[in-house]
Enzyme design. Structure first.
Site, PDB file in Angstrom:
ATOM      1  N   CYS A  90      11.832   6.309  13.538  1.00  0.00           N
ATOM      2  CA  CYS A  90      12.434   5.989  14.844  1.00  0.00           C
ATOM      3  C   CYS A  90      13.782   6.871  14.797  1.00  0.00           C
ATOM      4  CB  CYS A  90      12.534   4.499  15.186  1.00  0.00           C
ATOM      5  SG  CYS A  90      10.712   4.068  15.379  1.00  0.00           S
TER       6      CYS A  90
ATOM      7  N   GLU B 118      22.491  27.175   2.735  1.00  0.00           N
ATOM      8  CA  GLU B 118      22.504  25.992   3.727  1.00  0.00           C
ATOM      9  C   GLU B 118      21.561  26.437   4.671  1.00  0.00           C
ATOM     10  OE1 GLU B 118      26.477  23.608   3.764  1.00  0.00           O
ATOM     11  OE2 GLU B 118      26.587  25.491   5.230  1.00  0.00           O
TER      12      GLU B 118
ATOM     13  N   GLY C 254       0.033 -18.311  50.512  1.00  0.00           N
ATOM     14  CA  GLY C 254       0.628 -17.032  50.233  1.00  0.00           C
ATOM     15  C   GLY C 254       1.892 -16.825  51.145  1.00  0.00           C
TER      16      GLY C 254
ATOM     17  N   CYS D 297       8.668   1.477  17.091  1.00  0.00           N
ATOM     18  CA  CYS D 297       7.380   1.187  16.536  1.00  0.00           C
ATOM     19  C   CYS D 297       7.508  -0.437  15.704  1.00  0.00           C
ATOM     20  CB  CYS D 297       6.834   1.998  15.519  1.00  0.00           C
ATOM     21  SG  CYS D 297       7.877   2.163  14.046  1.00  0.00           S
TER      22      CYS D 297
ATOM     23  N   GLY E 117       3.555 -24.573  55.105  1.00  0.00           N
ATOM     24  CA  GLY E 117       3.403 -22.869  55.041  1.00  0.00           C
ATOM     25  C   GLY E 117       1.773 -22.391  54.584  1.00  0.00           C
TER      26      GLY E 117
ATOM     27  N   GLU F  81      22.327  20.954   3.135  1.00  0.00           N
ATOM     28  CA  GLU F  81      23.760  20.957   3.346  1.00  0.00           C
ATOM     29  C   GLU F  81      24.556  20.917   2.071  1.00  0.00           C
ATOM     30  OE1 GLU F  81      27.198  20.741   5.527  1.00  0.00           O
ATOM     31  OE2 GLU F  81      25.333  21.007   6.470  1.00  0.00           O
TER      32      GLU F  81
END
Length: 904
Positions: free
Chosen positions: A322, A209, A602, A287, A599, A214
């Site tokens: 991934c 192993e 900005g 991805c 106003g 495994e």
């Protein structure tokens, strides 16, 4: 609530999230006598409720004890250890407190937070298990939250740095070769065994192993179930760690081939079971490949001499680009209406990886995700504006102890006390002589929190006081059905927002209490139950520091709004209103049905328009189709339409149609309106005054400095524009651009266009700008060829420095110029950026538009082309409009060989 078994129920009509989990056995002795299945089921139920509350702002777990416990407040060691493991081995008292009342047991849960006092790692969300595995030596290793985060971060960075085919090449070639090249060179390796058609019974394999191999034996019973159980974890481990081989039917100690008897296993059905289990494994891609788990299954015959004895099953697993999960992560959240629900794999990854966005250096963080509860969003303000600490001191100051109770805002409190005799005495009866703190008064805390106003409520008062939990008082004239439910739900919403929006990380509850003024307006009151739950003393505000931290969270709750940057960044980001903006927003709409707001460029007029629309809906119980937003240009109309908070039209469309369902109107950029299609102001006023006894809202935002025409605007005379407010603080632009705006405004004052009232320009003799915001301003005179090259080179440089095409606008003086020159610029931009990179962002392009059509909008980077192509009388007005569109970088480029025939 009586139940025969444990379950999860979100209790209604509480000022907090309360989960009732039914009957639970508590106490060490009692739990030791439980059967294993019941013991495990009760533990899992408790953990699920605790996890959901930790991730959702905190709350209360309520349970009914099945029998008395030997020691009061004792949970049981297995439950304590499970809760400790859930909170990453931190002290239980940090997040959990317990209280026993008769046959009921309560666990008070504080909200999870990714910040920690000792600086150790804390995941963004709380999970029982990430359900992620890796290979470590000869074992599969379950990742904890720290390891899972590091693993996900590595995968995300790798995907970000490489385009898809490079990722696939690395995964399927280089990683696999590390296994297969070595295997091919060794005749008796796992690779060669995998190619065989049969193996001898009790044959000893020559390799042990390892990280890529495994060995497992077949179960003696329920073989298919056994395989189904081991597949998820081993496939996840191998796929996440470079691939490898899983041999089922080989003894892990002796390496002998044992197989499974042929009369106990069917090769075809075994492969079917394996395929089905692997297909169910949750995967997540950073991805764009969307590739599935790559594996191959081979069932190899096991022979005794030449006779078939049975089979060995071998899975060859390729490394995955991934992330492969063994199952969906074990993590829950709870919402009042949705109840308790598990997070999907996609949602869990998104929340785990949630980080503060990379914003331009002009912004300052007010609330970071790195030390806030799981549902919080980042909050920013422009540099140079008041920080949340300063805003808290301005609106909700915590005075020295000697000053006792302060009312905020004082003017509203005095007004309410004059209107309602006995109010001051009624509130005073709820305070002890030693109460120290602040009473925050509102005509409707429900509206302040985005809920609908309730008729009959005189006011709501929030008490933030030392050595007390926050208390929300709702004052009614007389007792009426639903009053307590209103107060309780408002308190519930406030508590949730203080944590999940404001970022408060301390232990928190908000008590709900209804008070009544008698019909005779004396000071008599009738109290109803504050709460069915008695919270621990640790939920009291212990000192001024805790009070101020809570009030700073309240500042974010009351003053925050979704930033226009959210659309560009692809994630929700909040900004804060300025003190000036908030004062206007806080006005009583019933007493200010018509208002003119002047106003400066900005100063946030469009933001205010959006906020007022949302407030109108809650105060007057309106639907979106009953509110109309009117502006002059199509792009701004499209921006508001996309928010789906009201109907949005241009002024020309407004004059063409009939609006029978409209009750309230908000008008933006009104200085650029004209009367060419009729008297728009008279029409808007007539619509909002249709209900004589209850006229609608008509708020008009304008800035005469940005007037872009010489026609009659259709606005009433300046003196008739009453009541009137002003926004003088410029919050959008960098220092150098703000200074340039002031210069242009001075030129407009000296030579105002004939259609602008001179008094309006004197409103803003002093412009309040922000300090310390870096930026850039360039004014150039170039011929057409050099101008195209200049803009294209700058565009390429900005993309290289991390800006996107969405950050950039190229604005021309007229719509005619846009049509003539746009393709020239686009062609050169694409040529330069394609040669520079293959990034997908180059497929997009910046905004091309005229200055007039772009009125009311903004971008980080603005190129203004041929700004002199306009009427001399409004040259500076149009230049001001152009310059104010740029947040950080402004380039004003004048064509040397300008063609006057293009001039409108």
């Amino acid at each position: 609530m009586q139940r025969n078994s444990c379950s999860l129920v979100v209790e209604p009509y509480q000022p907090d999230l309360v989960i009732d989990i039914g009957k639970i056995t508590l106490g060490e002795t009692n739990r030791n006598n439980l059967q294993g299945n019941q013991k495990q089921q009760e533990k899992e139920t408790l953990l699920q409720a605790a996890c959901a509350l930790l991730n959702s702002g905190g709350g209360v777990i309520r349970m009914e004890m099945t029998e008395e416990v030997e020691h009061a407040g004792e949970l049981g060691l297995d439950l304590e250890n499970a809760l400790r493991e859930l909170i990453q081995s931190l002290d239980l008292e940090t997040f959990f407190e317990t209280k026993q009342y008769r046959a009921y047991f309560y666990i008070f849960v504080k909200s999870w937070s990714s910040g920690s006092s000792d600086g150790s790692f804390m995941a963004r969300i709380c999970s029982l298990s990430p359900s992620l595995y890796r290979r470590s030596g000869t074992s599969k290793w379950p990742m904890d939250s720290r390891a899972a985060f590091d693993f996900l971060k590595t995968k995300k960075e790798r995907a970000k740095q490489s385009i898809v085919h490079t990722l696939n090449e690395e995964s399927s070639s280089s990683k696999t070769l590390r296994v297969t090249e070595r295997d091919i060179s060794e005749p008796n390796s796992a690779f060669h065994v995998f190619q065989k058609d049969w193996l001898a019974f009790q044959e000893t394999l020559s390799f042990p192993e390892s990280q890529t191999v495994e060995f497992k034996q077949f179960s003696t019973k329920h073989i298919q179930e056994y395989v189904k159980n081991i597949i998820p974890e081993y496939i996840s481990a191998f796929a996440n760690t470079g691939g490898g081989y899983l041999f089922i039917g080989v003894d892990d100690k002796t390496k002998k081939v044992l197989g499974c008897s042929k009369d106990k296993v069917d090769p075809v059905s075994l492969k079917t079971v394996i395929d089905k289990e692997i297909s169910k494994l949750p995967i997540f891609h950073f991805c764009s490949s969307n590739a599935p788990v790559s594996y191959e299954t081979k069932v190899i015959e096991v022979r005794i001499v030449s006779e078939l004895y049975g089979y060995v099953c071998v899975l060859k697993v390729e490394p995955f680009c991934c992330v492969v999960f063994s199952r969906a992560p074990s993590s829950w959240m709870v919402e009042e209406r949705k109840g308790i629900y598990p997070l999907t794999t996609e949602e869990w990854v998104r929340r785990m990886m949630d980080t503060d966005p990379e914003l331009p250096e002009a912004f300052e963080s007010q609330l970071s995700l790195s030390d806030s509860p799981p549902s919080c969003r980042p909050v920013y303000s422009k540099k140079g504006l008041k920080h949340k600490c300063d805003l808290q001191q301005y609106f909700f100051p915590v005075r020295p102890k000697q000053e006792k109770i302060r009312h905020s805002p004082e003017a509203l409190w005095e007004e309410l006390c004059k209107e309602h005799e006995g109010l001051e005495e009624l509130i005073g009866q709820q305070l002890s002589p030693s109460t120290w703190g602040i009473l925050i008064v509102s005509r409707s805390w429900a509206v302040d929190l985005g809920l609908q106003e309730r008729q009959g409520v005189i006011c709501d008062v929030l008490l933030i006081a030392h050595n007390n939990p926050p208390i929300l008082f709702t004052i009614l004239r007389e007792q009426e059905a639903g009053g307590q439910d209103y107060c309780t739900y408002t308190a519930f919403t406030l508590k949730q927002k203080l944590v999940n929006m404001g970022g408060y990380t301390g232990k928190l509850c908000v008590m709900a209490k209804v008070l009544y003024l008698s019909p005779q307006s004396n000071a008599e009151s009738v109290e109803v139950s504050e709460s069915l739950i008695d919270y621990p003393l640790s939920y009291n505000l212990a000192d001024a520091q805790q009070m101020e931290a809570l009030l700073q969270a309240l500042v974010i709750v009351l003053l925050s709004f979704p930033s226009f940057l959210s659309d560009q960044l692809g994630c929700k980001v909040l900004n804060l209103l300025t003190a000036q903006q908030y004062k206007i927003f806080s006005k009583n709409l019933r007493k200010n049905r018509e208002l003119f707001i002047h106003g400066l460029p900005g100063s946030g007029k469009t933001v205010m328009a959006i906020k007022i629309i949302e407030k109108i809906k809650n105060v007057f119980h309106c639907k979106s189709n009953q509110i109309l937003y009117i502006c002059e240009n199509q792009p701004l109309k499209n921006l508001i339409s996309a928010k789906k908070i009201c109907q949005a039209v241009t002024r020309k469309t407004f004059m063409k149609n009939i609006y029978e369902e409209i009750e309230h109107i908000i008008i933006d950029e009104a200085q650029n309106f004209r009367t060419e299609n009729g008297p728009w102001y008279r029409k808007a006023k007539n619509i909002t005054r249709r209900k004589k006894d209850c006229p609608g809202i008509l708020w008009i935002f304008l800035d005469y400095f940005q007037t872009s025409h010489l026609c009659d605007s259709g606005l009433p005379s300046f003196r008739a524009q009453y009541p009137r407010e002003k926004l003088s603080r410029v919050v959008r632009n960098a220092d150098v651009i703000a200074h340039y705006l002031q210069e242009i405004m001075q030129n407009i004052r000296k030579n105002p266009p004939t259609n602008i009232p001179c008094e309006s320009l004197q409103m803003f003799l002093k412009v309040e700008g922000v300090q310390g915001v870096p930026g850039n301003l360039k004014i150039e005179h170039l011929d057409l060829e050099n101008m195209v090259n200049y803009v294209s080179m700058k565009y390429k440089d900005f993309l290289k420095n991390g800006y996107s095409p969405k950050d950039i606008a190229v604005l021309f003086s007229t719509a005619n110029e846009v049509e003539i020159y746009k393709n020239m610029f686009l062609k050169e931009m694409k040529k330069r950026t394609i040669s520079q990179t293959n990034d997908a962002s180059t497929s997009a392009s910046p905004i091309f538009d005229s200055i007039r059509r772009f009125s009311g909008l903004e971008r980080n980077i603005v190129f203004g082309i041929n700004s002199s192509a306009t009427e001399p009388a409004i040259y500076y007005n149009l230049l001001l409009c152009l310059a104010s569109r740029a947040n950080q970088h402004l380039y004003i480029l004048n064509l040397i060989d300008f063609n006057p025939e293009l001039k409108i």
